[in-house]
Design an enzyme around this catalytic site. Structure first.
Site, PDB file in Angstrom:
ATOM      1  N   GLU A 164     -45.547  15.861 -13.312  1.00  0.00           N
ATOM      2  CA  GLU A 164     -45.260  17.191 -12.751  1.00  0.00           C
ATOM      3  C   GLU A 164     -45.356  18.283 -13.820  1.00  0.00           C
ATOM      4  OE1 GLU A 164     -41.515  16.747 -10.673  1.00  0.00           O
ATOM      5  OE2 GLU A 164     -42.567  16.107  -8.860  1.00  0.00           O
ATOM      6  N   ARG A 176     -41.920   7.241  -9.637  1.00  0.00           N
ATOM      7  CA  ARG A 176     -40.463   7.177  -9.528  1.00  0.00           C
ATOM      8  C   ARG A 176     -40.121   6.500  -8.202  1.00  0.00           C
ATOM      9  NH1 ARG A 176     -39.123  13.637  -8.709  1.00  0.00           N
ATOM     10  NH2 ARG A 176     -39.986  13.832  -6.616  1.00  0.00           N
ATOM     11  N   GLU A 179     -32.043  22.916  -5.973  1.00  0.00           N
ATOM     12  CA  GLU A 179     -33.370  23.034  -6.593  1.00  0.00           C
ATOM     13  C   GLU A 179     -34.199  24.005  -5.786  1.00  0.00           C
ATOM     14  OE1 GLU A 179     -35.816  19.565  -7.029  1.00  0.00           O
ATOM     15  OE2 GLU A 179     -34.186  18.378  -7.845  1.00  0.00           O
ATOM     16  N   ASN A 210     -31.406  11.128  -6.957  1.00  0.00           N
ATOM     17  CA  ASN A 210     -32.213  12.313  -6.686  1.00  0.00           C
ATOM     18  C   ASN A 210     -32.919  12.135  -5.355  1.00  0.00           C
ATOM     19  OD1 ASN A 210     -33.385  14.898  -7.831  1.00  0.00           O
ATOM     20  ND2 ASN A 210     -35.251  13.820  -7.234  1.00  0.00           N
ATOM     21  N   GLU A 211     -32.631  13.023  -4.433  1.00  0.00           N
ATOM     22  CA  GLU A 211     -33.371  13.089  -3.169  1.00  0.00           C
ATOM     23  C   GLU A 211     -33.559  11.721  -2.510  1.00  0.00           C
ATOM     24  OE1 GLU A 211     -36.971  15.314  -3.942  1.00  0.00           O
ATOM     25  OE2 GLU A 211     -35.884  17.190  -3.728  1.00  0.00           O
ATOM     26  N   PHE A 214     -47.318  20.602 -14.263  1.00  0.00           N
ATOM     27  CA  PHE A 214     -47.651  21.959 -13.807  1.00  0.00           C
ATOM     28  C   PHE A 214     -46.667  22.485 -12.764  1.00  0.00           C
ATOM     29  CE2 PHE A 214     -51.754  20.543 -15.586  1.00  0.00           C
ATOM     30  CZ  PHE A 214     -51.864  21.520 -16.566  1.00  0.00           C
ATOM     31  N   HIS A 215     -45.520  21.823 -12.631  1.00  0.00           N
ATOM     32  CA  HIS A 215     -44.529  22.362 -11.688  1.00  0.00           C
ATOM     33  C   HIS A 215     -43.767  23.504 -12.347  1.00  0.00           C
ATOM     34  CE1 HIS A 215     -44.456  19.541  -8.125  1.00  0.00           C
ATOM     35  NE2 HIS A 215     -45.570  19.322  -8.787  1.00  0.00           N
TER      36      HIS A 215
HETATM   37  C1  GAL Z   1     -38.107  18.017  -6.058  1.00  0.00           C
HETATM   38  C2  GAL Z   1     -37.578  16.854  -6.896  1.00  0.00           C
HETATM   39  C3  GAL Z   1     -37.799  17.131  -8.360  1.00  0.00           C
HETATM   40  C4  GAL Z   1     -39.210  17.551  -8.595  1.00  0.00           C
HETATM   41  C5  GAL Z   1     -39.517  18.763  -7.775  1.00  0.00           C
HETATM   42  C6  GAL Z   1     -40.939  19.209  -8.019  1.00  0.00           C
HETATM   43  O1  GAL Z   1     -38.192  17.697  -4.711  1.00  0.00           O
HETATM   44  O2  GAL Z   1     -36.209  16.651  -6.698  1.00  0.00           O
HETATM   45  O3  GAL Z   1     -37.501  15.979  -9.096  1.00  0.00           O
HETATM   46  O4  GAL Z   1     -40.057  16.502  -8.251  1.00  0.00           O
HETATM   47  O5  GAL Z   1     -39.371  18.430  -6.409  1.00  0.00           O
HETATM   48  O6  GAL Z   1     -41.181  20.478  -7.605  1.00  0.00           O
END
Ligand code: GAL
Length: 690
Positions: free
Chosen positions: A379, A109, A331, A147-148, A381-382
């Site tokens: 991601e 990304r 988040e 995003n960020e 496994f997040h």
């Molecule tokens: C954040 C991000 C999300 C995702 C997340 C993973 O910083 O905005 O898109 O990547 O971390 O835990």
């Protein structure tokens, strides 16, 4: 949606990753968990615009309608943090370039340069199309731009924009040469075309150039955000607009400065420490977010599902109600802490404690990344509120319980967070201390802010984060940890505060340089010498495992100094090494106030004692002096009453003196509340105590 007395709860929902039958299960589960806000479409550009100017909105129409039918609001994102493959192929010149000249490719990304005209144009177009289609959708409660923001670039577009920015900041090359001290190492510029971004160099880069590049990039990203915001706002001024901040000292974004441009400050917080550290980091992140929000972020309360943002002038006094300095935990991770090298599973109750810690400190809700764990993608496994195991899981059961808890404590939403100590923070100091040519590799503004905050957090003091120039009325004590850069205006701000009766603690490395990172000569800490009544002649950085004993107990670490008294009195001295017998901590009466200087980093316990002494002498008091160790206490007040949030970070139940009603259980509390092990209590206080 943004009325006070209601907390927002939910997370990133990615319908584009799932078949529609899963969406229906999702909204049913959301209802069960009392989710009321979800972030949609953050990385959906390639699904929304599969080919240039060919749009597919049918799926998003259906997803938003489904949310609306179930009474769930949407924070609709512009998907500009991840351009589609066709964009990168068509515009290879908009792909980002690293400092050593490597062009990065599609496949992750953030594959864009925020200064590239082709990228900016495409981002504006997709934002405008979304605004046109959804600005009046009944489910829309918030625009979530991008995003960020945070990735950098060193391509020619960036270099051109950098030169333009420098010309606006410095006016002419003579001024730039002076600010960057270019007589050193033959760097004098005689033509703007010679100036570039700080690319990879043979040896140490120019500190002024590095610092200005960070400032420039923050402004460039802000410009990219503001272009989208203006389009979204124009389509319906009643819907607030924000972007989620990524936290970390690598981030080239001045979050406080950005606060004036968002309707509410939205932060993503992922603690990186496991034991205890996660709770300290959570408290600091929330205090930072609240501090930034006071620099703008005017979210006005309205009725109905939408909201009104008035974008008015920034409030800069302490104690603004959350409604006037709005921020939201946008988040966080439900069940994991990402530490170096592994993912740590949060223990039962920790997710709720972290969320309530943010709410206690003024967050308008608790949002997560993410709603449902994806089966594929980088991601996979997040963490998620609905994990791979599905809703029959501990995590989802905790998510349901949290939804109920947030409704129970929502009456505190909008109340002012109590803080008696102010801690100074400055993005540029963080950037300037990243230069590798400093006397030690262990200098870090954020770490020093965190150390001071941790000491005060453990001692139970409520803290606000302030920026140089902020109003300081109402604080007993101001702490400036490693405020390395200080302009003349900052020096005057500190002088006026102490002269007028304020109490101040300044730590090592503060005031050493001006706003261009040029050292103030004549003795450190240049900008604050008169207020502190000291003159520092030499630095003595310590080795990693070194510490020096201090008189009165404890040790100093990382850094020590030769401090000459120039009006101040010694409070503690070094008790070993070459500095034995010389002042380590001093105190100085200046005007009607008192200024302490701490020339080393004391161990945590000693630091806690020093700051507690200074705070008590200044008339500041801990939030709940009777709270036992391991129980965090935060108080919020409004005209409607006061609420005491108690978070028990220990594995034993703890009793805390309080009277009122405990909102999570509904129990009446006469004299003390029992806070469950690893749990929380929120007391609507009968009579706000100290
Ligand atoms: C954040 C991000 C999300 C995702 C997340 C993973 O910083 O905005 O898109 O990547 O971390 O835990």
């Amino acid at each position: 949606m943004w009325d006070e007395g209601r907390l927002r709860y939910g997370g990133d929902w990615n319908p584009e990753q799932w078949p529609e039958r899963v969406w229906r299960e999702d909204v049913d589960l959301m209802r069960r968990a009392r989710v009321n806000l979800v972030t949609v479409g953050v990385f959906a550009w390639s699904r929304l615009e599969p080919a240039p100017a060919r749009y597919d909105f049918d799926w998003l129409d259906r997803a938003l309608d489904l949310l609306g039918e179930h009474g769930i609001a949407a924070a609709l994102a512009t998907p500009t943090a991840s351009p589609p493959p066709w964009f990168s192929l068509a515009h290879p010149g908009a792909l980002p370039v690293t400092a050593d000249g490597v062009r990065l490719h599609h496949g992750s990304r953030d594959t864009y340069c925020a200064a590239a005209p082709a990228y900016r144009g495409a981002a504006r177009r997709i934002a405008a199309v979304l605004a046109d289609r959804y600005a009046h959708h009944p489910a829309l409660a918030l625009w979530h731009v991008h995003n960020e923001y945070g990735t950098t670039c060193h391509c020619e577009h960036t270099a051109t924009a950098f030169r333009r920015w420098l010309a606006a900041r410095h006016g002419d090359l003579d001024t730039l040469n002076a600010a960057w001290a270019t007589s050193f190492w033959s760097q004098h510029y005689s033509d703007w075309a010679q100036v570039s971004t700080p690319r990879a160099t043979q040896y140490l880069a120019n500190p002024g150039q590095l610092l200005d590049f960070r400032r420039f990039w923050s402004d460039t990203l802000l410009e990219a955000y503001a272009e989208q915001r203006d389009l979204l706002r124009a389509a319906n001024p009643a819907v607030p607009v924000t972007t989620n901040y990524v936290l970390g000292d690598w981030v080239p974004v001045d979050h406080a400065r950005w606060a004036a441009e968002v309707d509410l400050v939205a932060v993503d917080h992922y603690p990186s420490a496991v034991d205890g550290g996660a709770e300290e980091q959570t408290a600091l992140a929330a205090d930072l977010a609240r501090g930034w929000a006071r620099h703008g972020a005017r979210l006005r309360t309205v009725t109905g599902p939408g909201a009104t943002a008035d974008g008015g002038a920034g409030g800069r006094s302490p104690g603004d109600a959350a409604g006037g300095a709005a921020w939201l935990l946008m988040e966080s991770a439900p069940n994991l802490i990402y530490t170096a090298g592994r993912m740590h599973t949060k223990e039962p109750g920790r997710m709720a404690r972290h969320s309530l810690a943010h709410v206690a400190r003024g967050s308008r809700g608790a949002m997560y990344f993410q709603w449902r764990a994806p089966a594929g993608g980088a991601e996979r496994f997040h963490s998620a509120l609905v994990p791979h195991a599905g809703p029959d899981s501990r995590v989802f059961r905790e998510a349901v319980a949290l939804g109920e808890a947030l409704e129970r404590v929502a009456e505190a939403d909008g109340a002012t967070v109590e803080a008696s100590v102010a801690i100074g923070w400055d993005a540029a100091c963080g950037w300037a201390l990243q230069h590798p040519g400093l006397p030690s590799q262990r200098l870090n503004h954020h770490r020093e802010v965190a150390a001071a905050h941790r000491a005060l957090w453990r001692a139970g003091f409520g803290c606000d984060v302030v920026l140089p120039g902020d109003h300081l009325d109402g604080y007993g004590l101001l702490v400036l940890p490693a405020l390395y850069l200080a302009s003349d205006a900052t020096a005057e701000w500190v002088r006026a505060y102490v002269h007028g009766g304020g109490h101040l603690v300044v730590t090592w490395l503060s005031g050493v340089a001006d706003e261009h990172a040029r050292v103030r000569t004549g003795g450190y800490p240049g900008a604050f010498r008169d207020v502190l009544g000291v003159r520092v002649e030499e630095f003595h950085p310590l080795a990693d495992d070194d510490e020096l004993p201090l008189t009165g107990g404890g040790t100093g670490r990382i850094w020590t100094e030769t401090v000459r008294l120039a009006g101040a009195e010694p409070v503690r001295a070094y008790a070993g090494g070459v500095l034995a017998g010389q002042p380590a901590v001093t105190r100085h009466r200046y005007g009607a106030g008192t200024a302490w200087y701490v020339s080393t980093r004391p161990d945590d316990e000693t630091y806690g004692r020093l700051l507690t002494d200074a705070a008590l002498a200044a008339g500041a008091a801990p939030t709940c002096p009777a709270a036992p160790a391991g129980v965090e206490a935060v108080r919020r007040r409004s005209a409607r009453g006061s609420w005491l949030f108690l978070l028990n970070h220990t594995d034993r139940p703890r009793r805390v003196p309080a009277a009122g009603v405990e909102l999570l259980t509904g129990a009446a509390i006469d004299t003390a509340v029992e806070v469950p092990a690893g749990g929380a209590a929120v007391v609507r206080e009968a009579a706000p105590g100290r």
